[in-house]
Design a protein around this motif. Structure first.
Motif, short mmCIF file in Angstrom:
data_model
loop_
_atom_site.label_atom_id
_atom_site.label_comp_id
_atom_site.label_asym_id
_atom_site.label_seq_id
_atom_site.Cartn_x
_atom_site.Cartn_y
_atom_site.Cartn_z
N ARG A 179 40.10 38.27 29.40
CA ARG A 179 41.36 38.61 30.08
C ARG A 179 41.39 40.07 30.50
O ARG A 179 41.84 40.41 31.60
N ALA A 180 40.90 40.95 29.62
CA ALA A 180 40.89 42.37 29.95
C ALA A 180 39.99 42.65 31.15
O ALA A 180 40.31 43.51 31.99
N ARG A 181 38.87 41.95 31.25
CA ARG A 181 37.98 42.15 32.39
C ARG A 181 38.66 41.73 33.69
O ARG A 181 38.54 42.42 34.72
N MET A 182 39.39 40.61 33.66
CA MET A 182 40.09 40.17 34.86
C MET A 182 41.20 41.17 35.21
O MET A 182 41.44 41.46 36.39
N PHE A 183 41.87 41.68 34.21
CA PHE A 183 42.91 42.70 34.42
C PHE A 183 42.33 43.92 35.12
O PHE A 183 42.89 44.44 36.08
N LEU A 184 41.19 44.38 34.64
CA LEU A 184 40.58 45.59 35.20
C LEU A 184 40.04 45.35 36.60
O LEU A 184 40.18 46.22 37.48
N ILE A 185 39.44 44.20 36.84
CA ILE A 185 38.90 43.92 38.17
C ILE A 185 40.02 43.88 39.20
O ILE A 185 39.92 44.44 40.31
N SER A 186 41.14 43.22 38.85
CA SER A 186 42.25 43.14 39.80
C SER A 186 42.84 44.52 40.07
O SER A 186 43.26 44.81 41.20
N HIS A 187 42.87 45.39 39.07
CA HIS A 187 43.46 46.71 39.26
C HIS A 187 42.50 47.69 39.93
O HIS A 187 42.94 48.71 40.48
N MET A 188 41.20 47.42 39.86
CA MET A 188 40.24 48.29 40.53
C MET A 188 40.10 47.95 42.01
O MET A 188 40.03 48.83 42.86
N PHE A 189 40.06 46.64 42.33
CA PHE A 189 39.82 46.22 43.71
C PHE A 189 41.10 45.85 44.45
O PHE A 189 41.12 45.84 45.68
N GLY A 190 42.16 45.51 43.71
CA GLY A 190 43.41 45.13 44.37
C GLY A 190 43.99 46.22 45.26
O GLY A 190 44.37 45.95 46.42
N PRO A 191 44.09 47.48 44.80
CA PRO A 191 44.64 48.52 45.67
C PRO A 191 43.85 48.75 46.94
O PRO A 191 44.41 49.21 47.95
N ILE A 192 42.56 48.45 46.91
CA ILE A 192 41.76 48.61 48.13
C ILE A 192 42.26 47.67 49.21
O ILE A 192 42.46 48.05 50.38
N LEU A 193 42.48 46.40 48.83
CA LEU A 193 43.00 45.43 49.79
C LEU A 193 44.47 45.70 50.10
O LEU A 193 44.92 45.56 51.25
N GLY A 194 45.23 46.07 49.07
CA GLY A 194 46.66 46.28 49.27
C GLY A 194 46.99 47.44 50.17
O GLY A 194 47.95 47.40 50.96
N ASN A 195 46.21 48.51 50.10
CA ASN A 195 46.52 49.71 50.89
C ASN A 195 46.16 49.56 52.36
O ASN A 195 46.47 50.46 53.17
N VAL A 196 45.51 48.46 52.72
CA VAL A 196 45.27 48.21 54.15
C VAL A 196 46.61 48.03 54.88
O VAL A 196 46.78 48.46 56.03
N ILE A 197 47.57 47.41 54.17
CA ILE A 197 48.86 47.15 54.80
C ILE A 197 49.64 48.44 55.06
O ILE A 197 50.15 48.66 56.18
N PRO A 198 49.81 49.34 54.05
CA PRO A 198 50.48 50.62 54.37
C PRO A 198 49.78 51.41 55.47
O PRO A 198 50.45 52.08 56.27
N ALA A 199 48.47 51.33 55.53
CA ALA A 199 47.75 52.04 56.60
C ALA A 199 48.12 51.47 57.96
O ALA A 199 48.33 52.22 58.94
N TYR A 200 48.23 50.15 58.04
CA TYR A 200 48.61 49.50 59.30
C TYR A 200 50.06 49.85 59.65
O TYR A 200 50.40 50.13 60.81
N LEU A 201 50.93 49.85 58.63
CA LEU A 201 52.33 50.18 58.87
C LEU A 201 52.50 51.63 59.31
O LEU A 201 53.39 51.96 60.11
#
Length: 380
Positions: free
Chosen positions: A28-50
């Motif tokens: 579970r901790a590995r999944m937590f860390l992977i989502s928090h390491m790579f999630g902001p990369i995908l998520g910040n595409v939207i603020p950049a577009y906005l």
């Protein structure tokens, strides 16, 4: 070292030792860390577009960007605090805030941020499992967050229009693609975990099968040992009876045979008696071995006069043909009182030692020295 191994080492560095020690929590901790390491990369595409679309980005877009970027802080918080469950709930709440904040200011109920809402229960399941407690808390978080979102809408009467919906079609596609990639990434990692668990379970089943085979082999060996012990006991009984008869008759014939008148017959009878006694000793030794293996060896303790025992050994071996021309003598190292021992087993041990010495000595001298060792109480 492969890229996957290097990534695993980096991820595991953020996991506290108490979580690494438990397989389920480590996963579970590995999944937590992977989502928090790579999630902001995908998520910040939207603020950049906005940022490109919004003529006046201002604090609204800054708050959105910071709430998404904040996820990069969680791995370090986990490393130095170890509060995994608390950080998981806080992470879910931050994600809800970022999604609903973006929905409120950029499109309202038609916002391109809405597809990200499906990731909330999915991530909560990955982080915390499907326990009743975690499900209740996550549902409360979602309900309260949606309630606050609705309350702001009702108070304002409408959603702010920072960018017309007609201009947000592109960002909608980007948001859906980013959410799809994010969910697919987490699903693939979860599938990898399930595959590794299946391999572990298959290995465990294999070890259990091997263990069952070992137990079956041990049971067969035990049965064979019991059968062997029964055979040896039966064989020794069948051999002892005729051997005792041979030894007894040879001694009777020796008593009635004059060594001076019939030296050849007397020598032959001695050989017959000695061979019978030797064979009887071997049979007894074999039976004792079977008893030792079966854990049924019995010891009969009695008081033995060591001086008398030594004299009997010397007399018997001195007249035996098995001494191969050697002179067998005994000696007491010091005056010894009676000893408590199993006389039959002691005699067998001494006979084995003398017999072994006789095989390597001819026409020599074999001396048996008897002594007693002091016991723990200072006696002999």
């Amino acid at each position: 070292m492969s890229f996957i191994d290097s990534a695993d080492r980096i991820i595991d560095w953020f996991i506290p030792n108490e979580l690494l020690a438990e397989r389920e929590m480590r996963t579970r901790a590995r999944m937590f860390l992977i989502s928090h390491m790579f999630g902001p990369i995908l998520g910040n595409v939207i603020p950049a577009y906005l940022f490109w679309l919004d003529p006046k980005p201002g604090a609204t877009l800054l708050v959105l960007t910071l709430s998404i970027t904040l996820f990069w802080v969680f791995p370090f918080l986990l490393k130095f605090t170890g509060r995994y469950a608390l950080l998981s709930y806080v992470s879910v709440q931050v994600l809800l805030f970022a999604i609903l904040w973006g929905c409120y200011f950029y499109g309202g109920a038609s916002s391109p941020f809405l597809p990200w809402l499906v990731t909330v229960p999915l991530l909560a399941f990955f982080y915390l499992g499907a326990t009743v407690r975690s499900c209740v808390i996550i549902l409360l978080q979602i309900s309260v967050s949606l309630g606050g979102f609705s309350e702001f809408y009702l108070l304002g009467g409408s959603f702010p229009t920072r960018i017309p919906l007609s201009q947000m079609q592109g960002i909608g596609v980007v948001s859906i693609v980013s959410a799809s990639i994010y969910v697919a990434m987490m699903a693939l990692f979860y599938a990898k975990i399930l595959a590794s668990q299946a391999e572990v379970e298959a290995e465990v089943v294999k070890h259990l099968e091997t263990s069952a085979q070992f137990r079956a082999a041990a049971l067969q060996a035990e049965r064979a040992s019991v059968a062997k012990a029964a055979f040896l006991a039966s064989m020794s009984h069948e051999l002892r009876t005729p051997l005792n008869a041979v030894i007894g008759y040879s001694e009777i014939l020796l008593e009635s045979t004059d060594q001076a008148d019939e030296p050849t017959s007397h020598a032959d009878l001695c050989r017959i008696r000695d061979a019978g006694e030797h064979l009887l000793t071997l049979v007894s030794a074999i039976l004792d071995l079977s008893k030792i293996e079966a854990g049924k060896m019995e010891v009969f303790i009695e008081q033995v006069d060591l001086a008398e025992f030594a004299a009997q050994i010397a007399a018997r071996w001195g007249a035996s043909e098995r001494n191969l021309g050697n002179k067998v003598s005994t000696r007491l190292a010091r005056p010894c009182p009676d000893v408590s021992t199993d006389i039959a087993k002691l005699e067998r041990i001494v006979d084995a030692l003398v017999g072994n010495a006789a095989r390597f000595t001819q026409n020599g001298t074999i001396e048996i020295i008897f002594d007693t060792a002091p016991d723990a109480r200072g006696g002999d």
